[in-house]
Design an enzyme around this catalytic site. Sequence first.
Site, short mmCIF file in Angstrom:
data_model
loop_
_atom_site.label_atom_id
_atom_site.label_comp_id
_atom_site.label_asym_id
_atom_site.label_seq_id
_atom_site.Cartn_x
_atom_site.Cartn_y
_atom_site.Cartn_z
N CYS A 49 0.80 -1.22 0.00
CA CYS A 49 0.00 0.00 0.00
C CYS A 49 0.84 1.27 0.00
O CYS A 49 2.06 1.23 -0.02
CB CYS A 49 -0.88 0.02 1.23
SG CYS A 49 -1.80 -1.51 1.43
N CYS B 91 13.63 -3.09 0.84
CA CYS B 91 13.11 -4.08 -0.12
C CYS B 91 13.62 -3.79 -1.53
O CYS B 91 13.39 -2.71 -2.08
CB CYS B 91 11.58 -4.02 -0.09
SG CYS B 91 10.77 -4.88 -1.44
#
Length: 521
Positions: free
Chosen positions: A9, A266
Amino acid sequence: MAGEVKEECAVAAITLLNGEGLKTEGGAAFYLSQMLLQMQNRGQLASGITTYNPKRTQVLSTHKKVGTVSETFAINSKERFSSIMKQFNGHSGIGHNRYSTSGTDDEYSAQPFEHSGSKPWEWFAFSFNGNIANFTELKASSGPLPSSRPDLDTEVVMHFLAKAQAPVKADIQDVFKGLTEKFDGAYNIAYVDAEGTVAAMRDPLGIRPMCYSITDGFAGAASESVAFYGMTDEDPKTLKPGEMLVSKDGTAEVKRYAKSPRNAHCMFEYVYFSNAASVLDGRSVYDVRWKLGVELAKQETISLNPNEFVVVPIPDTAKPAADGYAYTSGLPAMEGLIKNRGYTGRTFIEGANREEKVKQKFNVNKAAIKGKKVILIDDSIVRGTTSKFLVNHLKENGKAKEVHVRVTCPPVRSPCFYGIDMSKMGELIANRHSNSEQLQRNGWNNLDEEVVNGIAKEIGADSLRYMSLDGLVKCIGLENGKKDMCMACLTGDYPTPWGEKLRRKALDSYLNGTEGKRTYE
Ligand code: AMP
């Protein structure tokens, strides 16, 4: 992890500091809608805001809907947009774009979540980006949650936020610190309460990105720097892991709320997920993608004749890499695939009919590739459905002579428990071509050649080459290289204990044929 819902999100938070320069209909509601619009790439399923306005009876008020940002805020209808802005006009607030990976497209899962209480500080709203890996354990320890949706980790986050502030008021810095002692995973949170405190935190590992900007007019935080486009000429800054932006009563500051043991940014944010125009942890996403293309060209082993070969990206993510590849190898970059602009579906997510959706999403541009040998650049291969379909499409409908697939990311081999949907072990094409010994080999290994050849054959490519792990680390270029990154989906090495635990569980169940519908079940 149980449940159907994972979050990939966007979060946003804003406080208007003096109102000047930001005076506009809707105030914080307007700016949040624009910030969320800029981060539509992080979630198209649902969108929402909670604004704070002390002049309203309903001091905190939430507007959220299933749909894109445009749909949620009726951006294409002047009248309806204006009425939403009037209703949610605020001095500060938070926002969220949601990107669920299956089922449950209901409004209840849309964020922000609001919690009510009898004291002003017990009335708060928050939005959340990430995934709590120890969700099942926390859920068991939190007792029955007041909701019919036990699959939502957002419920657990709400429970712990509420618990930390009842019955006595706690400093938001301590509340966030308390969360780090319980949560394992990725969790960036934007928060607003009925006393007008607005806070945005980045988890201590910094798995998901978060940045902020403080100007004369506003203090804001957002998952990606593009959120501030058009709001300030200054470059947004990085919110470091374990830091929070907090604002109240017209002041704003960045504080450290928890120690950061290490960075675990990430890699997939750079490869696929983030907007190419964003800057994450000081690195331009566009620049990283361009360098990945350059690196792929440098690693090339076939000889490339510019009269025979063309470079074609799978739009839009692979475009910068294709340009970098073409520039380095002296080949023309051609739009052999055109993205259907009317298509707004989510190819990756829906299990059934994914081939059909890929077909709707791309048109083959025969004029660019007929009779050519195509170097097809993709950002990542996960299940292989997309590349398999497109290789065939380029040959059958585009009349390409050959298709050589080059991928900017090493093979995805393990699930993500920190908020990116990587599918289950048995669906990952790299796993389907690996034997049990190869599957259990985690760490710093690239795939065996015969596995890569097997994948190439399945997708119908004349040749296939993946970016190496070292190449990926070099192109992202973080200060401490791989030590600053989470590459668990590629290496099987997870930066948190629960990641390790879930990976072992997922692998065992895959190897003994009991893998559930989703890996984290
Ligand atoms: P596939 O190999 O068919 O499973 O899908 C790979 C393609 O989907 C890649 O080219 C990406 O552009 C895109 N993709 C990869 N991971 C994700 C994700 N987590 N969410 C949405 N799209 C993704």
